[in-house]
Enzyme design. Structure first.
Site, short mmCIF file in Angstrom:
data_model
loop_
_atom_site.label_atom_id
_atom_site.label_comp_id
_atom_site.label_asym_id
_atom_site.label_seq_id
_atom_site.Cartn_x
_atom_site.Cartn_y
_atom_site.Cartn_z
N THR A 162 2.15 -7.67 -3.79
CA THR A 162 2.87 -7.08 -2.89
C THR A 162 3.02 -6.05 -3.42
O THR A 162 4.34 -5.13 -2.79
CB THR A 162 3.34 -7.78 -1.34
OG1 THR A 162 4.52 -8.50 -2.80
CG2 THR A 162 3.37 -8.93 -0.99
N GLU A 163 3.34 -5.76 -4.41
CA GLU A 163 4.53 -4.66 -5.90
C GLU A 163 4.11 -3.28 -4.49
O GLU A 163 4.23 -2.24 -5.02
CB GLU A 163 3.36 -4.70 -6.24
CG GLU A 163 4.00 -6.24 -8.16
CD GLU A 163 3.16 -7.54 -7.95
OE1 GLU A 163 3.17 -8.53 -8.65
OE2 GLU A 163 2.21 -7.04 -6.46
N VAL A 164 2.48 -3.07 -4.33
CA VAL A 164 2.04 -1.39 -4.91
C VAL A 164 3.08 -0.97 -3.19
O VAL A 164 3.39 -0.09 -2.91
CB VAL A 164 0.41 -1.65 -3.87
CG1 VAL A 164 0.29 -2.22 -2.92
CG2 VAL A 164 0.50 0.10 -4.18
N ARG A 165 3.38 -2.42 -2.31
CA ARG A 165 4.70 -1.62 -0.96
C ARG A 165 5.64 -1.43 -1.78
O ARG A 165 6.37 -0.69 -0.52
CB ARG A 165 3.70 -2.82 0.35
CG ARG A 165 2.62 -2.90 0.40
CD ARG A 165 2.51 -4.08 1.81
NE ARG A 165 1.43 -4.30 1.59
CZ ARG A 165 0.79 -5.02 3.24
NH1 ARG A 165 1.71 -5.51 3.71
NH2 ARG A 165 -0.73 -4.21 3.03
N ILE A 166 6.25 -1.76 -2.54
CA ILE A 166 7.35 -1.26 -2.79
C ILE A 166 7.38 -0.34 -3.80
O ILE A 166 8.50 0.05 -4.61
CB ILE A 166 8.52 -2.62 -3.01
CG1 ILE A 166 7.74 -3.52 -4.07
CG2 ILE A 166 8.03 -3.96 -1.94
CD1 ILE A 166 9.36 -3.96 -5.05
#
Length: 240
Positions: free
Chosen positions: A121-125
């Site tokens: 989920t890193e890309v979403r933050i």
């Protein structure tokens, strides 16, 4: 109070990430506790193999955004798992996210229950799955890695098996542990050295650059917006 509980049975030591109230987020203290427990396992001749699992419904939610570990400490933990002279079996019975997948990538074998799911989920933050790439990219099918690194989508056990993140369903755990108990300490250690050699080459080549990239991303304005939005339970400003 330690956030990693320890139990042993017939040569297998089980290390349980035990901060369910925080979804076993990778805080500085949890990373330190796990490193300490792994060090003890490495030194104990009575430990033939290690199981890494979790309490609560989440294996790990990834980095603790309020109390994150030093990135060098997290890299050292991942390398410690890879270099441990005993096999490490990850057991997931729930959710795994972001940095939690990095821990699973460091394990030699991973089993998961049918209800388990995963996401990078890193890309979403506003950041990227940088440091965890050390353990994941040498093992994941490239097209699948590209999709889930870029989209942050959630995926289940069938896809995790296909892409190389998970070894087997958790119904295979007993057979795997029985097999490890039949291996000699020397045989297990030397066999692990063979199968982890390519991963360790990645650490030697890329660790410093990825730590620096991660630090730069987390210090950026986009990451500050992404983390603030996450903590405030809203969409970040770039979502259409």
């Amino acid at each position: 109070m330690t956030q990693v509980s320890v139990a042993g049975e017939r040569g297998v030591t089980t290390l349980t990430l035990d901060a369910p109230g925080n979804r076993n987020a990778l805080s500085a203290s949890l990373v330190a506790d796990l490193a300490e427990a792994l060090t003890a396992c490495a030194k104990d001749p009575g430990v033939r193999a290690v199981v890494l699992t979790h309490s609560g419904s989440t294996f790990s939610a990834g980095a603790d955004l309020k109390a994150p570990p030093n990135p060098y400490s997290f890299v050292a933990l991942l390398r410690q798992i890879v270099e441990l002279p005993k096999p490490v079996v990850g057991v997931v019975r729930g959710h795994a996210r972001a940095g939690g997948l990095g821990l699973l990538g460091a394990c030699d074998v991973v089993v998961a229950s049918p209800e388990s799911d995963f996401a990078l989920t890193e890309v979403r933050i506003g950041v990227a799955a940088a440091v965890v790439s050390l353990t994941l990219l040498p093992k994941l099918e490239p097209r699948a890695a590209a999709r889930y690194y870029l989209t942050g989508e959630r995926f289940g056990v069938p896809e995790a098996l296909r892409m190389g993140l998970v070894t087997a369903g958790d119904d295979a755990l007993d057979d795997i542990l029985d097999g490890l108990r039949k291996g000699s300490p020397q045989g297990l250690a030397e066999s692990k050295r063979l199968v982890t050699a390519k991963v360790l080459e990645t650490f030697e080549r890329d660790a410093e650059e990825l730590v620096q990239r991660s630090a730069s991303l987390f210090a950026s304005a986009e990451a500050r917006e992404g983390m603030t939005a996450f903590l405030e339970r809203r969409d970040p400003e770039w979502v259409w």
